[in-house]
Scaffold this motif. Structure first.
Motif, PDB file in Angstrom:
ATOM      1  N   PHE A 210     -26.611  18.810 121.399  1.00 47.91           N
ATOM      2  CA  PHE A 210     -26.670  20.155 121.378  1.00 47.91           C
ATOM      3  C   PHE A 210     -25.716  20.908 122.543  1.00 47.91           C
ATOM      4  O   PHE A 210     -25.682  20.344 123.546  1.00 47.91           O
ATOM      5  N   ALA A 211     -24.957  21.692 122.393  1.00 43.61           N
ATOM      6  CA  ALA A 211     -24.192  22.613 123.154  1.00 43.61           C
ATOM      7  C   ALA A 211     -24.177  24.025 122.589  1.00 43.61           C
ATOM      8  O   ALA A 211     -23.858  24.419 121.434  1.00 43.61           O
ATOM      9  N   VAL A 212     -23.805  24.998 123.913  1.00 44.04           N
ATOM     10  CA  VAL A 212     -23.655  26.323 123.554  1.00 44.04           C
ATOM     11  C   VAL A 212     -22.550  26.741 124.061  1.00 44.04           C
ATOM     12  O   VAL A 212     -22.153  26.584 125.301  1.00 44.04           O
ATOM     13  N   LYS A 213     -21.590  27.813 123.404  1.00 40.95           N
ATOM     14  CA  LYS A 213     -20.563  28.176 123.924  1.00 40.95           C
ATOM     15  C   LYS A 213     -20.218  29.641 123.609  1.00 40.95           C
ATOM     16  O   LYS A 213     -20.634  29.967 122.544  1.00 40.95           O
ATOM     17  N   VAL A 214     -20.030  30.369 124.531  1.00 42.26           N
ATOM     18  CA  VAL A 214     -19.711  31.831 124.511  1.00 42.26           C
ATOM     19  C   VAL A 214     -18.322  32.138 124.630  1.00 42.26           C
ATOM     20  O   VAL A 214     -17.847  31.799 125.677  1.00 42.26           O
ATOM     21  N   PHE A 215     -17.897  32.923 123.529  1.00 41.75           N
ATOM     22  CA  PHE A 215     -16.321  33.500 123.618  1.00 41.75           C
ATOM     23  C   PHE A 215     -16.363  35.102 123.971  1.00 41.75           C
ATOM     24  O   PHE A 215     -17.461  35.610 123.563  1.00 41.75           O
TER      25      PHE A 215
ATOM     26  N   ILE B  84     -23.075  27.569 118.506  1.00 34.87           N
ATOM     27  CA  ILE B  84     -24.014  26.320 118.789  1.00 34.87           C
ATOM     28  C   ILE B  84     -23.728  25.175 118.096  1.00 34.87           C
ATOM     29  O   ILE B  84     -23.865  25.255 116.836  1.00 34.87           O
ATOM     30  N   THR B  85     -23.739  24.090 118.683  1.00 38.86           N
ATOM     31  CA  THR B  85     -23.442  22.661 118.061  1.00 38.86           C
ATOM     32  C   THR B  85     -24.992  21.831 118.508  1.00 38.86           C
ATOM     33  O   THR B  85     -25.478  22.042 119.409  1.00 38.86           O
ATOM     34  N   GLY B  86     -25.138  21.128 117.174  1.00 33.38           N
ATOM     35  CA  GLY B  86     -26.182  20.362 117.382  1.00 33.38           C
ATOM     36  C   GLY B  86     -26.618  19.770 116.041  1.00 33.38           C
ATOM     37  O   GLY B  86     -25.783  19.848 115.123  1.00 33.38           O
ATOM     38  N   SER B  87     -28.046  19.417 116.023  1.00 35.28           N
ATOM     39  CA  SER B  87     -28.357  18.906 114.516  1.00 35.28           C
ATOM     40  C   SER B  87     -28.720  19.856 113.638  1.00 35.28           C
ATOM     41  O   SER B  87     -28.253  21.096 113.706  1.00 35.28           O
TER      42      SER B  87
END
Length: 104
Positions: free
Chosen positions: A25-30, A42-45
């Motif tokens: 689980f990771a969140v990145k904002v551009f 948002i990466t994750g399951s």
């Protein structure tokens, strides 16, 4: 740094910095800050994601449910200039991201 939003304590992160609360689980904002909209990755399951956005006084501005992981989500095109907090939840994983919208 932590912040309480509607009774929930969430850890704040710097713009464009990923928050990792589990192995996937990771969140990145551009484009943060932005004058237009934010792109959130948002990466994750495969479990569905919920995003709730609050303005700087704690009012709920937007709720997105059933967001798919590992895809880009665009939010904030209709927000006025100001600071916002996005709470991203996937199962037991939760992250808070500070969003800044500036005037053109």
């Amino acid at each position: 740094q932590t912040q309480t939003i509607n009774g929930s304590v969430a850890e704040m992160i710097a713009p464009e910095q990923p928050v990792i609360t589990s192995n996937k689980f990771a969140v990145k904002v551009f484009s943060n800050p932005t004058t237009t909209s934010f792109s959130m990755m948002i990466t994750g399951s495969e479990e569905e994601i919920t995003i709730i956005v609050f303005d700087q006084v704690g009012r709920k501005v937007q709720t997105l449910t059933r967001v798919k992981a590992n895809a880009s989500v665009s939010i904030g095109s209709n927000y006025t200039a100001g600071a916002y907090t996005a709470i991203v939840t996937q199962g037991l994983n939760k992250a808070a991201v500070k969003l800044i919208k500036v005037s053109k």
